[in-house]
Scaffold this active site. Structure first.
Site, PDB file in Angstrom:
ATOM      1  CE  LYS A  92      -0.421  -0.388   5.020  1.00 35.41           C
ATOM      2  NZ  LYS A  92      -1.299  -0.848   6.116  1.00 35.41           N
ATOM      3  CE1 TYR A 121      13.183  31.355   6.802  1.00 30.44           C
ATOM      4  CE2 TYR A 121      13.414  29.020   6.294  1.00 30.44           C
ATOM      5  CZ  TYR A 121      13.192  30.326   5.886  1.00 30.44           C
ATOM      6  OH  TYR A 121      12.980  30.598   4.569  1.00 30.44           O
TER       7      TYR A 121
HETATM    8  C1  LIG Z   1      -0.541  -1.992   6.616  1.00 31.45           C
HETATM    9  C2  LIG Z   1      -1.119  -3.288   7.014  1.00 31.45           C
HETATM   10  C3  LIG Z   1      -0.282  -4.388   7.292  1.00 31.45           C
HETATM   11  C4  LIG Z   1       1.233  -4.268   7.356  1.00 31.45           C
HETATM   12  O1  LIG Z   1       1.610  -3.698   8.596  1.00 31.45           O
HETATM   13  P1  LIG Z   1       3.167  -3.511   8.985  1.00 31.45           P
HETATM   14  O2  LIG Z   1       3.112  -3.029  10.394  1.00 31.45           O
HETATM   15  O3  LIG Z   1       3.710  -2.482   8.052  1.00 31.45           O
HETATM   16  O4  LIG Z   1       3.802  -4.819   8.835  1.00 31.45           O
HETATM   17  C5  LIG Z   1      -0.876  -5.601   7.548  1.00 31.45           C
HETATM   18  N1  LIG Z   1      -2.233  -5.739   7.554  1.00 31.45           N
HETATM   19  C6  LIG Z   1      -3.060  -4.698   7.309  1.00 31.45           C
HETATM   20  C7  LIG Z   1      -4.528  -4.920   7.346  1.00 31.45           C
HETATM   21  C8  LIG Z   1      -2.535  -3.449   7.044  1.00 31.45           C
HETATM   22  O5  LIG Z   1      -3.355  -2.434   6.802  1.00 31.45           O
END
Ligand SMILES: *Cc1c(COP(=O)(O)O)cnc(C)c1O
Length: 360
Positions: free
Chosen positions: A35, A252
């Site tokens: 994702k 800054y």
């Molecule tokens: C993002 C996600 C994962 C992966 O999680 P990590 O902590 O990055 O390993 C697994 N399952 C679901 C449903 C997620 O949304």
């Protein structure tokens, strides 16, 4: 001439990290979570690095469709399921597997016709209280899926709220097992943290994300100690050098003041590139082959570094913000965030350069 800031992405490191997951969970199949544009690493790099995963999981429908066009046979899982009736139908047509986490998604599925070939994953709410059915509605949802003409197979899944704390995870596992007891179907529970430290969660399919990219999901365990390699190296160069006298200020708000004569390097990377503005003086950075620190405030396009450990550094000297020399998790800790956020936030103006060569 290009601005010298790049995110070098190493699909070979991703493949290595996938191998680590196989070692940790040898009996499970692996959904590689890609994702958010492969946690910022680029979808194509992620698909290359995780070519040997058993499937890929994401939640962006447009990307899922693109992957299906490129890979007719890959298992593809949509982690938030369908968003409306149209996307439900699209998933049936394209054989995208859907998480089913609420009643509306069941309604859309019931309105769907077509061949019986959709694989779904019924999601149980084990305590996160975000997505998923509670104990009371879970079995009824399962029965509705059984009766759906387009549904071929039903898996059972949950997502942990506290996977970095094994005790909390085991409570959630017990709840999940109670909800699923006697129901046929494959099980999927584990994110990265659970893959690493709660073998009881491995079941049929694990769903690692962040560890595949070489960041740690557990603050107390470094990537190096877990045998993971960073897949992203955020690299730039010095644009300018300033010589300060005692009492001179930098950047800054004049947030840093020199206590003695100092050389300061100006790096082409700022918060508009995704480097966290919350990173304060002392955040580690790699300049011309040595570790030093950021000084003063991170600005939109630049940040400033202490050149005391590298007196020979000149304009154009190489800088690594994070990667093999500077763990992304160390920068995240200095900035009050997590490696996940830094990876995902590298902005679009930073070119992703694929370099599968093993880095020293
Ligand atoms: C993002 C996600 C994962 C992966 O999680 P990590 O902590 O990055 O390993 C697994 N399952 C679901 C449903 C997620 O949304």
């Amino acid at each position: 001439m290009h601005r010298p800031l790049y995110a070098r992405i190493d699909p070979a490191a991703m493949a290595h990290n996938l191998g680590r997951v196989r070692e940790l969970a040898p009996s499970a199949r692996i959904w590689a979570v890609i994702k958010a544009n492969g946690y910022g690493h680029g979808l194509n790099n992620a698909l290359e690095g995780f070519a040997r995963a058993d499937g890929v999981a994401l939640l962006e429908f447009d990307n899922a469709i693109r992957i299906r066009e490129q890979f007719p046979e890959r298992a593809i899982l949509l982690l938030e399921g369908a968003f409306d009736e149209t996307s439900t139908r699209l998933a049936v047509e394209r054989e995208l597997q859907l998480v089913v986490h609420n009643e509306a998604q069941l309604d859309w599925l019931e309105h769907c016709s077509g061949p019986r070939r959709l694989r779904v994953w019924l999601k149980f709410n084990s305590g996160m209280n975000r997505l998923g059915f509670n104990q009371a509605g879970f079995r009824q949802a399962y029965e509705r899926l059984v009766a759906c003409p387009v549904v071929e197979r039903i898996g059972l899944m949950t997502h942990f709220a506290n996977a970095d704390q094994p005790d909390g995870t085991l409570t959630a596992v017990t709840r999940f097992e109670q909800a699923c007891s006697q129901l046929p179907g494959q099980r999927s529970l584990a994110n990265s943290a659970a893959c690493i430290q709660v073998p009881a969660t491995h079941a049929n399919w694990v769903r690692p994300g962040v560890m595949l990219y070489g960041a740690t999901p557990i603050a107390a365990q470094s990537c190096a100690s877990l045998g993971l390699k960073p897949a992203m190296h955020l690299e730039s160069a010095l644009l300018s050098i300033q010589t300060l006298l005692p009492g001179d200020m930098v950047g800054y708000g004049s947030a840093f003041s020199a206590g003695r004569p100092m050389r300061i390097g100006v790096v082409a990377c700022g918060y508009a590139d995704g480097y966290p503005r919350s990173a304060t003086t002392g955040t580690p950075v790699w300049v011309a082959g040595r570790r030093t620190r950021i000084v003063g405030r991170v600005s939109m396009d630049m940040l400033t570094v202490d050149l005391e450990p590298v007196p020979e550094a000149a304009v154009g000297a190489p800088v690594q913000l994070w990667g093999n020399h500077i763990p992304i998790d160390d920068v995240a800790a200095s900035a009050g965030t997590i490696g996940y956020e830094l990876m995902c936030r590298v902005s679009r103006r930073v070119p992703l350069v694929t370099s599968s060569a093993q880095l020293s």
